[in-house]
Structures are given as structure tokens and as C-alpha cells.
Motif scaffolding. Structure first.
Motif, short mmCIF file in Angstrom:
data_model
loop_
_atom_site.label_atom_id
_atom_site.label_comp_id
_atom_site.label_asym_id
_atom_site.label_seq_id
_atom_site.Cartn_x
_atom_site.Cartn_y
_atom_site.Cartn_z
N ASP A 232 0.82 -1.21 0.00
CA ASP A 232 0.00 0.00 0.00
C ASP A 232 0.86 1.27 0.00
N ALA A 233 1.85 1.26 0.83
CA ALA A 233 2.71 2.45 0.93
C ALA A 233 3.42 2.74 -0.40
N ASP A 234 3.81 1.68 -1.12
CA ASP A 234 4.50 1.86 -2.39
C ASP A 234 3.56 2.43 -3.46
N VAL A 235 2.32 1.94 -3.47
CA VAL A 235 1.34 2.46 -4.42
C VAL A 235 1.10 3.94 -4.18
N ARG A 236 0.90 4.30 -2.93
CA ARG A 236 0.64 5.70 -2.60
C ARG A 236 1.84 6.59 -2.94
N ARG A 270 1.93 4.04 -16.80
CA ARG A 270 3.36 4.27 -17.06
C ARG A 270 4.10 4.63 -15.76
N GLU A 271 3.46 5.45 -14.94
CA GLU A 271 4.07 5.87 -13.68
C GLU A 271 4.25 4.68 -12.74
N LEU A 272 3.25 3.83 -12.68
CA LEU A 272 3.33 2.67 -11.79
C LEU A 272 4.38 1.66 -12.27
N VAL A 273 4.37 1.38 -13.58
CA VAL A 273 5.33 0.42 -14.13
C VAL A 273 6.76 0.92 -13.95
N ALA A 274 6.97 2.22 -14.14
CA ALA A 274 8.30 2.79 -13.99
C ALA A 274 8.82 2.64 -12.57
N LYS A 275 7.90 2.52 -11.59
CA LYS A 275 8.29 2.40 -10.19
C LYS A 275 8.07 0.99 -9.66
N ASP A 276 7.97 0.03 -10.62
CA ASP A 276 7.87 -1.39 -10.28
C ASP A 276 6.65 -1.73 -9.42
N ILE A 277 5.56 -1.02 -9.65
CA ILE A 277 4.31 -1.32 -8.95
C ILE A 277 3.49 -2.27 -9.82
N VAL A 278 2.99 -3.35 -9.23
CA VAL A 278 2.21 -4.34 -9.96
C VAL A 278 0.82 -3.76 -10.26
N VAL A 279 0.43 -3.83 -11.55
CA VAL A 279 -0.90 -3.40 -11.96
C VAL A 279 -1.71 -4.65 -12.33
#
Length: 301
Positions: A232-236, A270-279
């Protein structure tokens, strides 16, 4: 086709319609919505010339309703909520009478009546007295009188009110067929009718148009739903501070901090993928039309 330009109508100190403006193009099926007293009936009467505006103009196919009411009504069909039927007349006799009042030449009346009966699927009941017909069939007779003269625009006030599911479905199909040849304005309080047949929505509140949007756009919110198995903290951290992030029932509801800006899904991904967040999934928010209407009526929009 149908045009309202700053229409205003008052009754003593009551403002029934205020600076109402819109333009409806050929082939559109437009839902006119609003709570009781919002001004829907007033606007319909202004468009049809039944009442005069204090200011502003209405026109049908470029013809000013106030200046040339007869010519304007020649292009307009109207079904009021209280159907103007004579129960003691047969369907054919009533439609013949209506055609006469409409000024349809005698040489064309038979064809006009036969076409209206056929288009509203009343052939089997054409010789029956109107008073013996069900409410649904009487609604069809009301529509038949509205289309006798093949108008370019139709205004239908609560056409499915009180109909059973089968009758309602038939009326929907009829309206879709009519829209192939005419512009249709449909006033109703039944949200399912709007969702089933309209492609554009006008919502009134306190005599004003407060929403004028395509139905597809209206149901598409400016937020989106995200599922992610990341922390959760990473997504935020990946999305804030430009995006408001709310966690609801295991999903994230995302919205731009600029309330009028649509949720930009490609940029978010794009923002999430660039920061290695799983979508796991991401999709636009779908708004419920009934809830939206309730919010508008209560002043929330």
C-alpha cells in the motif's frame, strides 16, 4: 433541429425556466430529466408553443415557434403526459379527427392514418373504441396521433409511465424506430428508460439546465479503479501527490487533484510500471445514472 435560446418563463414570482439553452440535432434521442417542479414541463410547453416565454426563443427546424407557431408545429409531434384521447371514438376515427385538426389534406389522410396505425402496431385494434384498450395500447394511440404528419421532431412526456414490462419494451422499440426519421425528446423520471434508449441527457434543477452531456460521457466518471498486489505504501508513494488515492474494499480509487480532470489511465500505468508497482487491473469508474441524478437534484452538482 430543436433549439432553445435563453428561454425564461415566470409565473408571478416563481421562475419555472431560466435562461434555458440547448440545441438538439437530427436523429438524437435526448432524455430530459429533473425532479418534480424542476421545469421540464415548462420547457416542453415553450418548445411546442403552448405557452409564451418571458424572454428567449424556441425554434423547430429553424422556424421560430413564437413568430410562426403553425409552421413550427407542422414539424413537431407532441405526446403530453395526460394523453389527449377521446375514449368513445375508435382508434381510426380518433386518428382521422386528429389528422383533420392537423390540417392534413383530405386526399392524404387515409395514407397518414394507415401509416400511423401500422408504425405503432395497432392494426389489429384499429376499429376498437379507445376506452376498451389497455393503458399500453392507449399510449400507442397517443404516439400515433403525434406522428400522423411525419414530424421532424417528437416530444414525448412520460411515454412509458404505468406500462407493464412487455408494453415498455414495445414502446422502447417504437421510439428507436421513430428516431430513425425524427429527433426525439423524452421526458421521464425512469432512469432505466434513459439508459435503454437515450444517447444524450439534459438534467434540470430549479428551472435551469445543470447537465447537458452524452449519456456515455455522463456515466464515465473522472476517477478510476486500480487493483495492485504491491504494498500500500508503495502504491501511494508512486502516485501521490498529483493523484488522490483511496483504498476501498481491496481496491484503489484514484482521482486527479484537479476535480475537473479525467483520470489519465495510460499516464498512471506508465508511472506505476516505472516504479515497479504491480498493476493487476485498472479501469474507469462507471457512475450509476440514478445516483448521479439524485446528486444533481439535491444540488450536489
Amino acid at each position: 433541429m430543436l433549439n432553445a435560446d435563453q428561454l425564461t418563463r415566470t409565473y408571478d414570482t416563481v421562475v419555472a425556466a431560466e435562461d434555458v439553452s440547448f440545441e438538439i440535432s437530427p436523429g438524437e434521442i435526448v432524455g430530459l430529466l429533473g425532479h418534480n417542479g424542476a421545469g421540464k414541463t415548462t420547457v416542453m410547453k415553450l418548445l411546442t408553443g403552448f405557452i409564451e416565454p418571458n424572454s428567449g426563443t424556441a425554434s423547430v427546424d429553424g422556424i421560430n415557434v413564437q413568430e410562426s407557431p403553425v409552421a413550427a408545429r407542422a414539424n413537431l409531434g407532441y405526446l403530453p403526459e395526460n394523453r389527449p384521447l377521446y375514449r368513445e371514438l375508435s382508434v381510426v376515427d380518433y386518428l382521422w379527427f386528429s389528422a383533420t385538426v392537423r390540417g392534413i389534406p383530405k386526399s392524404h389522410r387515409r395514407d397518414s392514418v394507415e401509416r400511423a396505425v401500422r408504425d405503432t402496431d395497432l392494426s389489429d385494434r384499429a376499429l376498437d373504441d379507445i376506452g376498451t384498450l389497455s393503458r399500453g395500447l392507449q399510449q400507442r394511440v397517443g404516439v400515433a396521433q403525434a406522428i400522423l404528419h411525419q414530424p421532424k421532431a417528437l416530444i414525448l412526456d412520460e411515454p412509458t409511465n404505468g406500462l407493464d414490462p412487455s408494453q415498455t419494451q414495445h414502446m422502447r422499440e417504437l421510439i428507436r424506430e421513430l428516431a430513425k426519421e425524427a429527433t426525439v425528446v423524452l421526458s421521464t423520471h425512469i432512469m432505466q428508460e434513459v439508459e435503454a434508449i437515450c444517447n444524450r441527457v439534459l438534467i434540470m434543477r430549479d428551472g435551469k439546465i445543470v447537465v447537458d452531456e452524452l449519456l456515455e460521457d455522463l456515466k464515465e466518471g473522472n476517477r478510476c479503479w486500480l487493483r495492485s498486489s504491491s504494498e500500500d505504501a508503495d502504491v501511494r508513494a508512486a502516485l501521490e501527490p498529483s493523484t488522490t488515492v483511496q483504498r476501498i474494499d481491496g481496491r484503489y480509487l484514484l482521482s486527479s487533484k484537479d476535480d475537473d480532470t479525467q483520470c489519465d489511465i495510460p499516464s498512471i500505468v506508465r508511472e506505476l510500471v516505472a516504479k515497479d508497482i504491480v498493476v493487476n487491473s485498472i479501469e474507469p469508474e462507471k457512475r450509476d445514472l440514478e445516483a448521479l441524478f439524485r446528486s444533481v437534484s439535491e444540488g450536489g452538482i
